[in-house]
Design a protein around this motif. Structure first.
Motif, PDB file in Angstrom:
ATOM      1  N   GLU A  64       0.825  -1.216   0.000  1.00 52.56           N
ATOM      2  CA  GLU A  64       0.000   0.000   0.000  1.00 52.56           C
ATOM      3  C   GLU A  64       0.853   1.258   0.000  1.00 52.56           C
ATOM      4  OE1 GLU A  64      -2.545  -0.393   3.413  1.00 52.56           O
ATOM      5  OE2 GLU A  64      -4.082  -1.444   2.255  1.00 52.56           O
ATOM      6  N   GLN A  65       2.091   1.122  -0.445  1.00 58.37           N
ATOM      7  CA  GLN A  65       2.964   2.284  -0.505  1.00 58.37           C
ATOM      8  C   GLN A  65       2.341   3.363  -1.400  1.00 58.37           C
ATOM      9  OE1 GLN A  65       6.378   2.476   1.056  1.00 58.37           O
ATOM     10  NE2 GLN A  65       5.150   1.028   2.224  1.00 58.37           N
ATOM     11  N   TRP A  66       2.214   4.581  -0.854  1.00 55.11           N
ATOM     12  CA  TRP A  66       1.660   5.753  -1.546  1.00 55.11           C
ATOM     13  C   TRP A  66       0.143   5.700  -1.753  1.00 55.11           C
ATOM     14  CZ3 TRP A  66       5.194   9.375  -1.470  1.00 55.11           C
ATOM     15  CH2 TRP A  66       6.543   9.030  -1.602  1.00 55.11           C
ATOM     16  N   PHE A  67      -0.501   4.564  -1.466  1.00 53.69           N
ATOM     17  CA  PHE A  67      -1.938   4.462  -1.747  1.00 53.69           C
ATOM     18  C   PHE A  67      -2.731   3.881  -0.581  1.00 53.69           C
ATOM     19  CE2 PHE A  67       0.081   4.239  -5.956  1.00 53.69           C
ATOM     20  CZ  PHE A  67      -0.541   5.326  -6.559  1.00 53.69           C
ATOM     21  N   SER A  68      -2.217   3.972   0.620  1.00 55.41           N
ATOM     22  CA  SER A  68      -2.963   3.497   1.779  1.00 55.41           C
ATOM     23  C   SER A  68      -4.103   4.470   2.087  1.00 55.41           C
ATOM     24  CB  SER A  68      -2.035   3.381   2.991  1.00 55.41           C
ATOM     25  OG  SER A  68      -1.599   4.666   3.395  1.00 55.41           O
ATOM     26  N   THR A  69      -4.968   4.071   3.012  1.00 62.93           N
ATOM     27  CA  THR A  69      -6.094   4.945   3.379  1.00 62.93           C
ATOM     28  C   THR A  69      -5.622   6.307   3.889  1.00 62.93           C
ATOM     29  OG1 THR A  69      -7.486   3.030   3.897  1.00 62.93           O
ATOM     30  CG2 THR A  69      -8.137   5.159   4.835  1.00 62.93           C
ATOM     31  N   PRO A  70      -4.610   6.370   4.774  1.00 62.84           N
ATOM     32  CA  PRO A  70      -4.116   7.689   5.198  1.00 62.84           C
ATOM     33  C   PRO A  70      -3.587   8.515   4.020  1.00 62.84           C
ATOM     34  CG  PRO A  70      -3.355   6.004   6.713  1.00 62.84           C
ATOM     35  CD  PRO A  70      -3.962   5.286   5.547  1.00 62.84           C
ATOM     36  N   HIS A  71      -2.962   7.829   3.049  1.00 66.50           N
ATOM     37  CA  HIS A  71      -2.482   8.547   1.870  1.00 66.50           C
ATOM     38  C   HIS A  71      -3.643   9.205   1.115  1.00 66.50           C
ATOM     39  CE1 HIS A  71       1.266   6.134   2.324  1.00 66.50           C
ATOM     40  NE2 HIS A  71       1.826   7.179   1.726  1.00 66.50           N
ATOM     41  N   VAL A  72      -4.726   8.441   0.946  1.00 68.90           N
ATOM     42  CA  VAL A  72      -5.879   8.964   0.205  1.00 68.90           C
ATOM     43  C   VAL A  72      -6.443  10.206   0.898  1.00 68.90           C
ATOM     44  CG1 VAL A  72      -8.242   8.484  -0.549  1.00 68.90           C
ATOM     45  CG2 VAL A  72      -6.466   6.728  -0.792  1.00 68.90           C
ATOM     46  N   PHE A  73      -6.588  10.132   2.226  1.00 66.43           N
ATOM     47  CA  PHE A  73      -7.081  11.300   2.965  1.00 66.43           C
ATOM     48  C   PHE A  73      -6.111  12.474   2.844  1.00 66.43           C
ATOM     49  CE2 PHE A  73      -9.656   8.111   5.334  1.00 66.43           C
ATOM     50  CZ  PHE A  73     -10.899   8.709   5.149  1.00 66.43           C
ATOM     51  N   LEU A  74      -4.826  12.168   2.842  1.00 64.46           N
ATOM     52  CA  LEU A  74      -3.817  13.219   2.701  1.00 64.46           C
ATOM     53  C   LEU A  74      -3.937  13.906   1.349  1.00 64.46           C
ATOM     54  CD1 LEU A  74      -1.206  14.689   3.609  1.00 64.46           C
ATOM     55  CD2 LEU A  74       0.079  12.806   2.559  1.00 64.46           C
ATOM     56  N   TYR A  75      -4.095  13.112   0.292  1.00 56.25           N
ATOM     57  CA  TYR A  75      -4.198  13.691  -1.049  1.00 56.25           C
ATOM     58  C   TYR A  75      -5.474  14.528  -1.192  1.00 56.25           C
ATOM     59  CZ  TYR A  75      -0.614  10.173  -2.056  1.00 56.25           C
ATOM     60  OH  TYR A  75       0.521   9.408  -2.034  1.00 56.25           O
ATOM     61  N   ALA A  76      -6.569  14.030  -0.620  1.00 51.44           N
ATOM     62  CA  ALA A  76      -7.826  14.788  -0.689  1.00 51.44           C
ATOM     63  C   ALA A  76      -7.690  16.113   0.059  1.00 51.44           C
ATOM     64  CB  ALA A  76      -8.970  13.967  -0.108  1.00 51.44           C
ATOM     65  N   GLY A  77      -7.085  16.040   1.255  1.00 54.25           N
ATOM     66  CA  GLY A  77      -6.869  17.271   2.015  1.00 54.25           C
ATOM     67  C   GLY A  77      -5.936  18.221   1.291  1.00 54.25           C
ATOM     68  N   GLY A  78      -4.923  17.660   0.631  1.00 53.07           N
ATOM     69  CA  GLY A  78      -3.992  18.492  -0.126  1.00 53.07           C
ATOM     70  C   GLY A  78      -4.664  19.198  -1.287  1.00 53.07           C
ATOM     71  N   PHE A  79      -5.625  18.498  -1.924  1.00 53.12           N
ATOM     72  CA  PHE A  79      -6.343  19.104  -3.051  1.00 53.12           C
ATOM     73  C   PHE A  79      -7.142  20.329  -2.599  1.00 53.12           C
ATOM     74  CE2 PHE A  79     -10.356  19.406  -5.440  1.00 53.12           C
ATOM     75  CZ  PHE A  79      -9.852  19.704  -6.698  1.00 53.12           C
ATOM     76  N   PHE A  80      -7.896  20.168  -1.508  1.00 51.10           N
ATOM     77  CA  PHE A  80      -8.697  21.297  -1.016  1.00 51.10           C
ATOM     78  C   PHE A  80      -7.806  22.418  -0.478  1.00 51.10           C
ATOM     79  CE2 PHE A  80     -11.895  17.851  -0.755  1.00 51.10           C
ATOM     80  CZ  PHE A  80     -12.885  18.443  -1.525  1.00 51.10           C
ATOM     81  N   ALA A  81      -6.688  22.032   0.129  1.00 50.49           N
ATOM     82  CA  ALA A  81      -5.747  23.049   0.607  1.00 50.49           C
ATOM     83  C   ALA A  81      -5.147  23.816  -0.568  1.00 50.49           C
ATOM     84  CB  ALA A  81      -4.642  22.388   1.429  1.00 50.49           C
TER      85      ALA A  81
END
Length: 322
Positions: A64-81
């Protein structure tokens, strides 16, 4: 009354050009700020997201390198940020444009006495606009508002968008410029002239119009384009067959994109001019402002609209009053 009568004199034009020079200096500075703020703000965010994602990899499963659940939340948060930071980065340009409108629009329309500019507030005359001229709506928004008096012609001009429904199912009832003015002779009731709609829309508009009755101008071409409704047929018929019909014919030649609408409500008159563009739109902050290209057409359009409103406000007047 011709639109040329509303054009400013040389002294006013010189003042406008001087303000444009001041704006251009600020615009160049704002452009420089935006050029470095956008890449710096977004670049720092990207570095932060990549760094945190790399740290997540330390504890994530190897599959799950780069694509784990925490990663997904991080990317979503990064998009809105990123969206938030982008708007923060261009804020100097946005502020400059609005402050320039606040300063320049009253100068541009210096031929208007007691000129007043407002933004994103409900116009004073809007509550008196007969709803039958636009139909049912449950959402409204306003952009630029200019009010004042030209000779004996008090008016309020504003950009409005009226919508019905919510979400994806909403529809635009009206989008364009509304001019409210004091008529020369009050109309004893309400009279509206709207574009003729299909049977379904006409049915619901008839329900919304309540006790208002439809009448004819006697001109087949005009009656084919317009629908006239009033709560005072006796007073309305001479207008619909006379000056109002003449004004609408002139409007049809002048405003070809979408038929203009007219409403009379006592001493209040309303001219509704549908148009998709922002009437007081200034070019993007990256584009140098030019008087001939950007400002003069705006003044000419304002002159044409005021000339049209001046014609409509004579609708109920006698020959002596007009």
């Amino acid at each position: 009354m011709e639109a040329a009568e509303f054009m400013p004199d040389e002294a006013v034009v010189a003042g406008i050009r001087k303000n444009i020079e001041i704006y251009e200096a600020g615009r160049a500075s704002a452009c420089r700020q935006v050029r470095w703020r956008v890449p710096v703000f977004l670049g720092l965010l990207l570095v932060f997201v990549v760094l945190v994602a790399w740290l997540f990899n330390k504890v994530a499963d190897v599959n799950e390198q780069w694509f784990s659940t925490p990663h997904v939340f991080l990317y979503a948060g990064g998009f809105f940020a990123a969206l938030l930071l982008y708007f923060l980065a261009i804020r100097p340009a946005t502020r400059l444009q609005q402050s320039f409108r606040d300063t320049l629009l009253p100068i541009i329309f210096g031929f208007i006495r007691d000129v007043r500019y407002q933004h994103s507030v409900t116009p004073n005359s809007f509550d008196r606009l007969p709803r039958a001229v636009v139909g049912a709506f449950n959402r409204q928004s306003f952009d630029d508002i200019v009010s004042g008096r030209y000779e004996d012609f008090p008016f309020e001009l504003y950009e409005a968008e009226l919508r019905q429904g919510s979400g994806k199912g909403s529809s635009t009832v009206f989008k364009g410029v509304i001019v409210a003015f004091e008529t020369i002779a009050p109309f004893p009731g309400i009279l509206v002239a709207t574009r003729r709609s299909n049977a379904v829309v006409g049915f619901f508009r008839g329900i919304f119009a309540g006790k208002m009755q439809e009448l004819s101008s006697g001109d087949p071409l005009l009656d084919g384009d317009y629908e006239f409704r009033t709560d005072n047929v006796a007073a309305a018929q001479p207008l619909v067959s006379g000056r109002l019909a003449q004004a609408l014919k002139w409007l049809h030649e002048t405003w070809r994109d979408d038929p203009a609408r007219v409403a009379l409500n006592g001493s209040d008159g309303f001219l509704l001019l549908p148009q998709p563009k922002n009437f007081f739109e200034l070019p993007a902050i990256s584009v140098p402002l030019d008087y001939t290209k950007h400002i003069a057409p705006m003044i000419a359009d304002m002159g044409a609209i005021l000339a049209t409103a001046a014609l409509v406000r004579k609708t109920g007047a006698t020959d002596g009053e007009a």
